[in-house]
Write a protein that holds these residues in place. Structure first.
Motif, PDB file in Angstrom:
ATOM      1  N   ILE A 180       8.484  -9.749  -3.798  1.00 54.03           N
ATOM      2  CA  ILE A 180       9.274 -10.186  -2.471  1.00 54.03           C
ATOM      3  C   ILE A 180      10.021  -9.223  -1.717  1.00 54.03           C
ATOM      4  O   ILE A 180      10.679  -8.212  -2.326  1.00 54.03           O
ATOM      5  N   GLY A 181       9.682  -9.073  -0.668  1.00 51.36           N
ATOM      6  CA  GLY A 181      10.059  -8.100   0.343  1.00 51.36           C
ATOM      7  C   GLY A 181       9.437  -6.935   0.426  1.00 51.36           C
ATOM      8  O   GLY A 181       9.822  -5.765   1.071  1.00 51.36           O
ATOM      9  N   LEU A 182       8.170  -6.543  -0.111  1.00 48.01           N
ATOM     10  CA  LEU A 182       7.541  -5.372  -0.221  1.00 48.01           C
ATOM     11  C   LEU A 182       6.041  -5.748   0.506  1.00 48.01           C
ATOM     12  O   LEU A 182       5.501  -6.973   0.180  1.00 48.01           O
ATOM     13  N   LYS A 183       5.718  -4.820   1.347  1.00 43.07           N
ATOM     14  CA  LYS A 183       4.336  -4.826   2.022  1.00 43.07           C
ATOM     15  C   LYS A 183       3.662  -3.615   1.963  1.00 43.07           C
ATOM     16  O   LYS A 183       4.170  -2.600   1.105  1.00 43.07           O
ATOM     17  N   VAL A 184       2.144  -3.685   1.900  1.00 49.42           N
ATOM     18  CA  VAL A 184       1.442  -2.413   1.554  1.00 49.42           C
ATOM     19  C   VAL A 184       0.552  -2.338   2.492  1.00 49.42           C
ATOM     20  O   VAL A 184      -0.174  -2.957   3.344  1.00 49.42           O
ATOM     21  N   PHE A 185       0.146  -0.964   2.502  1.00 49.80           N
ATOM     22  CA  PHE A 185      -1.117  -0.333   3.408  1.00 49.80           C
ATOM     23  C   PHE A 185      -1.925   0.454   2.482  1.00 49.80           C
ATOM     24  O   PHE A 185      -1.676   1.274   1.711  1.00 49.80           O
ATOM     25  N   VAL A 186      -3.422  -0.192   2.640  1.00 52.45           N
ATOM     26  CA  VAL A 186      -4.380   0.348   1.610  1.00 52.45           C
ATOM     27  C   VAL A 186      -5.448   1.238   2.525  1.00 52.45           C
ATOM     28  O   VAL A 186      -5.719   1.032   3.482  1.00 52.45           O
ATOM     29  N   SER A 187      -5.835   2.517   1.960  1.00 54.63           N
ATOM     30  CA  SER A 187      -7.016   3.328   2.321  1.00 54.63           C
ATOM     31  C   SER A 187      -7.534   4.071   1.437  1.00 54.63           C
ATOM     32  O   SER A 187      -7.026   3.994   0.076  1.00 54.63           O
ATOM     33  N   ILE A 188      -8.675   4.708   1.654  1.00 52.21           N
ATOM     34  CA  ILE A 188      -9.472   5.260   0.741  1.00 52.21           C
ATOM     35  C   ILE A 188      -8.985   6.902   0.789  1.00 52.21           C
ATOM     36  O   ILE A 188      -9.294   7.335   1.955  1.00 52.21           O
ATOM     37  N   ALA A 189      -8.587   7.467  -0.215  1.00 52.54           N
ATOM     38  CA  ALA A 189      -8.209   8.835  -0.029  1.00 52.54           C
ATOM     39  C   ALA A 189      -9.170   9.608  -0.375  1.00 52.54           C
ATOM     40  O   ALA A 189      -9.330  10.666   0.168  1.00 52.54           O
TER      41      ALA A 189
END
Length: 853
Positions: A180-189
């Motif tokens: 709860i209260g956590l967001k994420v950003f995903v990319s390919i490194a």
């Protein structure tokens, strides 16, 4: 370091040859790693012959001994030199192969580019996960071999086989639901690498590690491109033993269709087969090359390959060479001008598309003194007045309105006929019909350029009209290919010919008529001489009469005898017949004698006709000036008309010049100059032993320049006192000049004296005394050849016996000149100095006398 930088260093080091700069071994090794195709492409870009540096950077066969650079550039070694006059034949190359001659990194995907959403995740991909909210963290996690992704503080998830879009949605859902209260950003490194096998006709077949975003074309570039026998039409991709794609590079190159250029997967095999049947296309096509055929391709397919035909291509008969049964070669002609072409291309065919004939057909050509020369469309019922409607706007100011011709093809197209007409009549109710391919010639009223330019200058043309004159002349010089001195200039008279004159425009027509004459087909030309404006040879037009022939020659001169003219006709068997053509006055309406081939028309001069002769009287004449005389008139008669001479005149010293004598003297001077030049050259190369008999360069140059600068006077020695008293008669000619000087009181001494001067004349003073007054003779003077030039131009030599007899009666007189010549034996130079000196002295005295006029 970039590949261009490496190549530049290597090439500079190799081309220096003087150890001024040498590439390092590491740089050479880096260059050696490039495929041969890339080496050749980069060497071509830098303008360097790769064959001259390959032995330096290392050959593939290291067992072959490599000669040193010094040996390969030794000027003593035989060098094959191309023949300068040998025609250069451009070799056709197979189409499409140049695509793979660029830099090797041209088509390799960059790691920094955006990853598409449909990218399939697999083991080895590195995923960057950025957490933010109640806490912040960045994790870069590899997908393990089991296809799982282990995010710290979260349970592992299986991601292999998911697309990039599905991966982002899965991780976002997992983080938001489990924390709860956590967001994420995903990319390919970092993307994983995949390994692809390239086999067949690749430049360097083998296994290559590529980016997972790579397509078939990337694999081709990674393998160094295609070999010389590779197929561009049937490249296949096999995956687990099955064909998943077929790539036709012609679709990509000709239509931009990349359907077969699929994304590769690890373990794929790219197979490049050998080239299939090929067709060679050359000539006037937009893309000449060698093209590969696929089964079922038609003529339209081939046209698409070579981009279509050029605008000047001759499509009715395209030459195709074909090998029949592998035994012989035959030629077929195919008509590509129709939409439905029955030709089916076959391997080994060689198409050659030729050009249409440069000759313009189905047209009418205007040539000569017209404002807009060139080709015009022919249509039925076309007449001259539809092309030339107005004299001022459609013709040049110098156009001759009385004479124009049409050169027309006969049914036998290799021959021509000529029709003559009047432009004035054609524009005033007598239309001249034109046929297909007629050439209409409009002539200038002048033959000589000087006269034409003088006439145009008097017309005060505007700048636009002057520019039009130059444009029309340039068009004729270019189209008729007559920009040479032989046509525009006469070698003898050196008088420039106008571009639109009869001499210039008629020359090729007369040559054509003379060439087409054969047995039974006489030469259709005639000659006209005598009192016409432009005598010469003319084409015999249809129904040419004496009157129309005179019009062709520019009309009659004022001196023409109009009652009849003489026609000389050459008959068969060498018989010559003379015919009198009655009443040749152009205003006459009588029937005219028709001329035949090779007739010679002679327009006679009026009996006792003379041009206006003019003579000039100058000096001590009561009424000096220019007088018009009649034929046979004498000098004493003209002097009477001029009032005689004045009381101050010295008739014994009169100077009389004549144009005919001047021309003759000038010709003799030119001849003498050439003889002196040859004599000097001969004696300069034949020196006597111990004696220098040759002239120095300065002496030779001065002698020839002095002689070349001498202008003939045309002086005729006369005894004016005898002429005045009618004891002698001198018949005058056109251009004669008489100068009567005033009484003189001096005697001149010139030549080899210490001080050339003039002295006051005294009765009884001898030659020797006058020479003494001038300081005496110089050492090189020839005292045995002293002579006297009398005031009237006569020459006397005192030391000759004949002179002593005359000397008893004739003494020195005022106005005489004593000449002391040079002794040729005094110097070792050419004896021509003596002759030339005497000539110069005599002419110098004449010039000095005339200068007083």
């Amino acid at each position: 370091m970039s590949f261009k930088r490496v190549l530049a260093i290597v090439l500079l080091g190799v081309s220096a040859f003087a150890n001024a700069f040498t590439p390092t071994p590491e740089q050479i090794e880096q260059f050696k790693k490039l495929p041969k195709a890339q080496q050749e492409a980069l060497a071509k870009q830098y303008g360097v012959d790769l064959s001259s540096i390959i032995p330096t950077v290392g050959a593939e066969n290291t067992a072959t001994p490599i000669s040193s650079i010094e040996e390969r550039i030794n000027p003593l070694l035989p060098i094959e030199v191309e023949e300068p006059l040998k025609p250069i034949k451009e070799e056709l190359k197979p189409f499409g192969y140049e695509l793979f001659a660029g830099e090797p990194t041209s088509f390799i995907p960059n790691e920094q580019i955006a990853v598409p959403n449909d990218y399939v995740i697999a083991g080895g991909d590195k995923i960057a996960i950025s957490l933010y909210g109640k806490e912040t963290a960045i994790h870069e996690i590899y997908v393990d071999r089991e296809g799982r992704l282990s995010i710290p503080n979260f349970s592992p998830i299986h991601v292999a086989g998911l697309t990039y879009k599905e991966l982002k949605e899965l991780i976002d859902h997992k983080v938001t639901t489990e924390s709860i209260g956590l967001k994420v950003f995903v990319s390919i490194a970092e993307l994983r690498s995949l390994r692809v096998l390239v086999v067949g006709e690749a430049h360097k077949p083998g296994s290559y590690a590529l980016s997972p975003l790579s397509n078939v074309t990337h694999a081709l570039f990674a393998s160094g491109g295609l070999s010389e026998i590779a197929s561009l039409r049937n490249i296949t991709v096999k995956r687990k033993g099955k064909v998943v794609s077929k790539l036709d590079l012609y679709d990509l190159l000709l239509r931009g269709d990349s359907t077969g250029d699929v994304t590769l997967q690890s373990g794929d095999v790219v197979f490049i087969p050998s080239v299939g049947p090929q067709v060679t296309v050359s000539g006037l096509v937009k893309r000449p090359a060698i093209f590969e055929l696929k089964e079922g391709e038609t003529a339209d397919s081939l046209i698409t390959m070579f981009g279509g035909f050029k605008e000047t291509a001759f499509l009715q008969q395209v030459e195709i060479k074909r090998v029949v049964n592998n035994a012989k070669q035959s030629v077929i002609s195919v008509d590509f001008s129709n939409d439905d072409v029955s030709y089916i291309p076959q391997g080994g065919d060689a198409l050659k598309v030729k050009s249409v004939n440069s000759e313009v057909v189905d047209s009418v050509t205007l040539i000569g003194a017209v404002a807009r020369p060139g080709f015009y469309e022919w249509e039925s019922g076309l007449t001259f007045d539809k092309l030339v409607k107005n004299v001022k706007s459609d013709l040049l100011p110098q156009a001759d309105l009385g004479y124009a011709i049409i050169v027309r093809e006969t049914p036998n197209v290799s021959q021509i006929e000529v029709l003559q007409f009047s432009i004035f009549d054609a524009l005033n109710g007598k239309p001249i019909s034109l046929q297909k391919n007629d050439k209409v010639y409009v002539f200038s009223r002048f033959n000589e350029l000087e006269k034409e330019e003088k006439a145009l200058k008097n017309l005060a043309l505007t700048i636009e009209e002057q520019e039009l004159q130059e444009k029309v002349k340039l068009w004729h010089l270019y189209e008729r290919k007559q920009f040479n001195e032989k046509v525009l200039f006469e070698a003898d008279s050196k008088k420039a010919k106008t571009v639109f004159g009869r001499d210039t425009l008629l020359a090729p027509i007369i040559a054509k008529l003379e060439f087409q004459s054969t047995v039974g087909n006489t030469k259709a030309v005639f000659e006209i001489d005598g009192q016409v404006r432009f005598p010469g040879t003319y084409p015999l037009a249809t129904n040419t009469t004496v009157q129309s022939a005179i019009i062709a020659a520019g009309g009659l001169l004022e001196s023409a005898f109009v009652e009849y003219a003489e026609v000389t006709r050459l008959l068969e068997g060498g018989v010559v017949r003379h015919i009198k053509a009655k009443d040749i006055n152009l205003s006459s309406q009588n029937d005219q004698l028709a001329l035949q081939s090779r007739d010679i028309l002679n327009v006679l001069m009026q009996p006792n006709w003379q041009d206006s002769y003019k003579v000039t009287l100058q000096g001590e004449v009561k009424f000096p000036g220019t007088y018009t005389i009649k034929r046979g008139e004498t000098l004493d008669q003209v002097l009477i008309r001029a009032g005689g001479i004045t009381q101050f005149a010295e008739p014994k010293a009169a100077i009389f010049t004549r144009e005919a004598i001047k021309k003759q003297e000038q010709k003799q001077l030119r001849k003498l100059s050439e003889e002196l030049r040859k004599d000097i050259a001969s004696k300069s190369f034949n020196k006597s032993i111990g004696t220098n008999t040759s002239l120095t360069y300065e002496e030779t140059d001065k002698l020839l320049k002095d002689l070349a600068s001498v202008t003939a006077l045309g002086r005729l020695v006369i005894d004016l006192p005898s002429i005045i008293t009618s004891q002698e008669a001198l018949r005058l000619q056109d251009g004669d000049v008489l100068y009567v000087p005033g009484k003189q009181d001096s005697i001149s001494i010139i030549g080899e004296v210490n001080y050339s001067s003039s002295h006051l004349f005294k009765e009884g003073v001898s030659i020797e005394e006058y020479i003494t007054l001038s300081g005496g003779m110089k050492d090189r003077a020839d005292e045995e050849k002293v002579y006297v030039i009398k005031a009237n131009g006569a020459v006397f030599i005192p030391n000759q016996t004949s002179w002593f007899a005359m000397n008893n009666r004739i003494e020195l007189e005022a106005g005489d000149t004593i000449v002391v010549p040079m002794d040729a034996s005094h110097t070792d130079n050419l004896t021509l100095w003596s002759t030339a000196t005497q000539i110069f002295y005599q002419l110098g005295v004449g010039v000095a006398a005339i200068a007083r006029i």
